[in-house]
Enzyme design. Structure first.
Site, PDB file in Angstrom:
ATOM      1  N   ASP A   1       4.095   0.608   2.836  1.00  0.00           N
ATOM      2  CA  ASP A   1       3.493  -0.656   2.425  1.00  0.00           C
ATOM      3  C   ASP A   1       2.246  -0.891   3.270  1.00  0.00           C
ATOM      4  O   ASP A   1       2.330  -1.017   4.489  1.00  0.00           O
ATOM      5  CB  ASP A   1       4.500  -1.793   2.621  1.00  0.00           C
ATOM      6  CG  ASP A   1       4.081  -3.079   1.927  1.00  0.00           C
ATOM      7  OD1 ASP A   1       3.029  -3.086   1.279  1.00  0.00           O
ATOM      8  OD2 ASP A   1       4.818  -4.073   2.052  1.00  0.00           O
TER       9      ASP A   1
ATOM     10  N   ASP B   1      -0.823  -1.121  -3.285  1.00  0.00           N
ATOM     11  CA  ASP B   1      -0.631  -1.079  -1.835  1.00  0.00           C
ATOM     12  C   ASP B   1       0.755  -0.634  -1.377  1.00  0.00           C
ATOM     13  O   ASP B   1       1.061  -0.710  -0.180  1.00  0.00           O
ATOM     14  CB  ASP B   1      -0.952  -2.439  -1.223  1.00  0.00           C
ATOM     15  CG  ASP B   1      -0.032  -3.542  -1.730  1.00  0.00           C
ATOM     16  OD1 ASP B   1       0.651  -3.327  -2.747  1.00  0.00           O
ATOM     17  OD2 ASP B   1      -0.009  -4.614  -1.109  1.00  0.00           O
ATOM     18  N   GLU B   2       1.599  -0.165  -2.275  1.00  0.00           N
ATOM     19  CA  GLU B   2       2.910   0.303  -1.821  1.00  0.00           C
ATOM     20  C   GLU B   2       3.455   1.388  -2.750  1.00  0.00           C
ATOM     21  O   GLU B   2       3.108   1.457  -3.928  1.00  0.00           O
ATOM     22  CB  GLU B   2       3.906  -0.851  -1.705  1.00  0.00           C
ATOM     23  CG  GLU B   2       4.202  -1.558  -3.012  1.00  0.00           C
ATOM     24  CD  GLU B   2       5.261  -2.629  -2.857  1.00  0.00           C
ATOM     25  OE1 GLU B   2       6.258  -2.415  -2.138  1.00  0.00           O
ATOM     26  OE2 GLU B   2       5.104  -3.703  -3.468  1.00  0.00           O
TER      27      GLU B   2
END
Length: 365
Positions: free
Chosen positions: A8, A102-103
């Site tokens: 993350d 983003d993850e």
């Protein structure tokens, strides 16, 4: 037994802005357009100290942190960095399942490299992200996706946490039920009303009783309380849903939404023409002026075969909204879900006709 890493990126959008503009470093940055209708896309850790969070109305963020620096989002730039980070993931394994820009989950049970452990792989990935993007990421390492996602939030920012198989029961016992992914404010309140405060409390409830109270989600709660999650990491997942939504410049009554619904149905239908899969479930999403989120959905006997059919169903779903007539709405969305390959068998008609208990939940904002 799988070895799963959840990576993350730390305050991703805001961190990209701080990286690219040295004047923003160390300052409370809020990625959002200014204005009464805008919501926060991301907040730097300096802004989070004041209570600013993603999905919060921008005006509220400004009240909480008057000194915040507002930066309009630049998704083209964020996507470019996300692709760069994904290339780093792929050096370790081909089993990469992106969840957002983003993850992502990585299955490193059988890695490409000769690093000795999943922990070492997570350290390598984070080091390469830092060296090649000048950004930081946090990681969770565990035997499954559910636990890895919890673990990645444990030592944020710029940290990692490992939950080994022998530690699962002890780790979960004292964990607040609100930390279980999927347990939002509404579900948490329902569990607290049953005196279920921790995962240990939840573990004491029989599966049948949880399912009787919460349907299929009750079965999920039963498994999560025991650290069970058999979902594989699935790279390049096929399209599951397509939607379009719009936030109005001025709140509108339900009777004033038809034009927007028609326009958004057109956008959604156009987007579906780019995939070979077929969507069956029509979804209408609404957000009230008080930020209450609700959805209504319908699965016809055959998938919508035209824009006109999709639009007609979306408009008809308005009739299932039972809020007071003077309720005003700030957002509407139209989507198609339940995508399947062409010719694949269909599920029972009406499966999604009635809203679930979570569909009336309040939005985090």
């Amino acid at each position: 037994m799988r070895k799963i890493i959840h990576i993350d990126m730390d305050a991703f959008y805001a961190s990209v802005e701080q990286r690219d503009d040295p004047a923003l470093r160390g300052k409370p940055v809020v990625v959002a357009w200014r204005g009464a209708r805008s919501v926060v896309c991301a907040a730097s850790y300096e802004a989070r100290k004041f209570g600013v969070r993603s999905a919060m109305p921008a005006m509220r963020a400004e009240r909480l942190c008057p000194q915040a620096i507002f930066v309009p989002p630049d998704f083209v730039r964020y996507k470019a960095v996300s692709r760069q980070v994904r290339e780093i993931f792929l050096r370790q394994t081909d089993l990469v399942e992106p969840l957002s820009l983003d993850e992502a989950y990585l299955d490193v049970t059988v890695p490409k490299t000769d690093l000795p452990s999943a922990t070492a792989i997570a350290e390598r990935v984070r080091a390469e992200i830092r060296a090649e993007t000048a950004l930081t990421a946090s990681a969770g390492i565990a035997p499954n996706k559910f636990l890895a996602k919890i673990a990645s939030d444990w030592n944020k920012p710029d940290g990692q946490f490992v939950i080994r198989p022998a530690q699962v029961e002890a780790f979960l016992t004292a964990l607040p039920v609100g930390r279980i992914p999927g347990v939002g404010k509404v579900m948490q309140a329902k569990l607290l009303a049953l005196d279920i405060h921790t995962v240990g409390d939840l573990r004491a409830w029989p599966q049948a009783e949880l399912e009787a109270r919460f349907g299929s989600f009750g079965g999920s709660l039963f498994r999560r309380a025991r650290g069970i999650d058999e979902r594989p990491v699935e790279p390049d997942q096929p399209v599951q849903s397509i939607s379009a939504e719009d936030t109005f410049a001025q709140d509108l009554p339900l009777s004033g939404l038809d034009e927007a619904i028609r326009r958004l149905a057109d956008k959604t239908w156009t987007a579906t023409r780019k995939t070979d899969r077929v969507g069956r479930t029509v979804v209408l999403k609404l957000k009230t002026a008080q930020f209450r989120l609700l959805t209504r959905s319908f699965t016809p006997e055959a998938p919508p075969s035209s824009l006109e059919e999709l639009t007609a169903i979306a408009l008809a779903l308005k009739d299932r909204v039972d809020l007071p007539g003077d309720t005003l709405y700030r957002l509407v969305g139209v989507g198609l879900g339940g995508f399947r390959e062409r010719g694949e068998g269909v599920s029972q008609p009406g499966l999604f006709d009635e809203p679930t208990s979570e569909e009336l939940a309040n939005d985090d904002a």
